[in-house]
Design a protein around this motif. Structure first.
Motif, PDB file in Angstrom:
ATOM      1  N   ALA A  92      14.596  24.591 -39.391  1.00 59.17           N
ATOM      2  CA  ALA A  92      14.074  25.613 -39.045  1.00 59.17           C
ATOM      3  C   ALA A  92      15.119  26.782 -38.470  1.00 59.17           C
ATOM      4  CB  ALA A  92      13.095  25.282 -37.968  1.00 59.17           C
ATOM      5  N   LEU A  93      16.167  26.312 -38.267  1.00 54.64           N
ATOM      6  CA  LEU A  93      17.045  27.300 -37.451  1.00 54.64           C
ATOM      7  C   LEU A  93      18.510  27.675 -38.230  1.00 54.64           C
ATOM      8  CD1 LEU A  93      16.806  25.931 -33.762  1.00 54.64           C
ATOM      9  CD2 LEU A  93      15.828  27.982 -34.813  1.00 54.64           C
ATOM     10  N   LEU A  94      18.831  26.646 -39.047  1.00 54.41           N
ATOM     11  CA  LEU A  94      20.439  26.929 -39.614  1.00 54.41           C
ATOM     12  C   LEU A  94      20.339  27.241 -41.075  1.00 54.41           C
ATOM     13  CD1 LEU A  94      22.335  23.926 -38.103  1.00 54.41           C
ATOM     14  CD2 LEU A  94      22.181  26.262 -37.452  1.00 54.41           C
ATOM     15  N   PRO A  95      20.653  28.594 -41.132  1.00 54.78           N
ATOM     16  CA  PRO A  95      20.814  28.974 -42.466  1.00 54.78           C
ATOM     17  C   PRO A  95      21.979  28.058 -43.086  1.00 54.78           C
ATOM     18  CG  PRO A  95      21.350  30.728 -40.960  1.00 54.78           C
ATOM     19  CD  PRO A  95      20.940  29.532 -40.286  1.00 54.78           C
ATOM     20  N   SER A  96      22.304  27.991 -44.025  1.00 52.90           N
ATOM     21  CA  SER A  96      23.595  27.223 -44.692  1.00 52.90           C
ATOM     22  C   SER A  96      24.948  27.935 -44.368  1.00 52.90           C
ATOM     23  CB  SER A  96      23.560  27.029 -46.358  1.00 52.90           C
ATOM     24  OG  SER A  96      23.373  28.502 -46.768  1.00 52.90           O
ATOM     25  N   THR A  97      24.892  29.111 -43.837  1.00 51.98           N
ATOM     26  CA  THR A  97      26.010  29.866 -43.605  1.00 51.98           C
ATOM     27  C   THR A  97      26.766  29.475 -42.310  1.00 51.98           C
ATOM     28  OG1 THR A  97      24.819  31.765 -42.781  1.00 51.98           O
ATOM     29  CG2 THR A  97      25.598  31.790 -45.094  1.00 51.98           C
TER      30      THR A  97
END
Length: 191
Positions: free
Chosen positions: A66-71
């Motif tokens: 839910a919280l972590l974009p791949s960047t």
């Protein structure tokens, strides 16, 4: 359905971290699968520590998604390793369990506080014991070590050291740990 041991074993092996097979043998030797999670609060029962660890991994997995974009760059394997092993120090050390049955004068185990801290084991924070145990078998990254050491946040012994030094992995682990203990395991207790 797979049991807790099988699920945890499979999740840890899927990380492909060198030394994981030996770590799993070590978990058996220190009584991880039978250990309670606490003296009287969440999952104070035989096998409670493994159950809590899996609950934290489930919550951490959801938070990561839910919280972590791949960047942001938090490795999924780090999330799994820290979630499943953050409390392994609660097993104790030096061949001594951290928690022992709290036997009343009547000879029965206390219902309100089923376990007590083992007075025959010198006190060391379980976060430190966890890291010490894990690193006998696998190499932790700096971020993984930090997340485990600080996972209790403002509730732990290192509350003053964490302020302003929160990392994404730490925040996932701490939040998942709190969610598991205060929500998931509370619901089970109330059921």
């Amino acid at each position: 359905m797979e049991n807790i041991r099988d699920i945890i074993t499979n999740k840890l092996m899927e990380t492909k971290r060198e030394g994981m097979e030996d770590l799993l043998v070590g978990l058996e030797e220190i009584g991880f699968w039978e250990a309670p999670c606490s003296t009287q609060y969440h999952l104070a029962k035989a096998g409670g520590l493994a159950e809590h660890s899996l609950n934290v991994a489930i919550a951490a997995d959801s938070l990561e998604a839910a919280l972590l974009p791949s960047t942001i760059g938090v490795d999924h394997n780090s999330v799994i390793i820290t979630a499943l092993l953050h409390d392994v120090g609660k097993c104790g050390g030096f061949g001594k369990p951290n928690y022992i049955e709290n036997i009343l004068k009547s000879g029965k185990q206390s219902a309100s506080k089923p376990y007590a801290s083992n007075k025959d084991l010198l006190y060391v924070d379980h976060e430190i014991r966890s890291i010490t145990f894990i690193e006998k078998y696998i190499e932790l990254t700096e971020d993984e070590e930090w997340a485990i050491l600080m996972h209790n946040g403002l509730y732990g012994s290192f509350r003053y050291q964490i302020q302003g030094k929160e990392t994404p992995l730490y925040l996932i682990l701490h939040s998942a740990d709190m969610w598991a203990a205060r929500v998931m395991e509370k619901e089970e207790e109330d059921a």
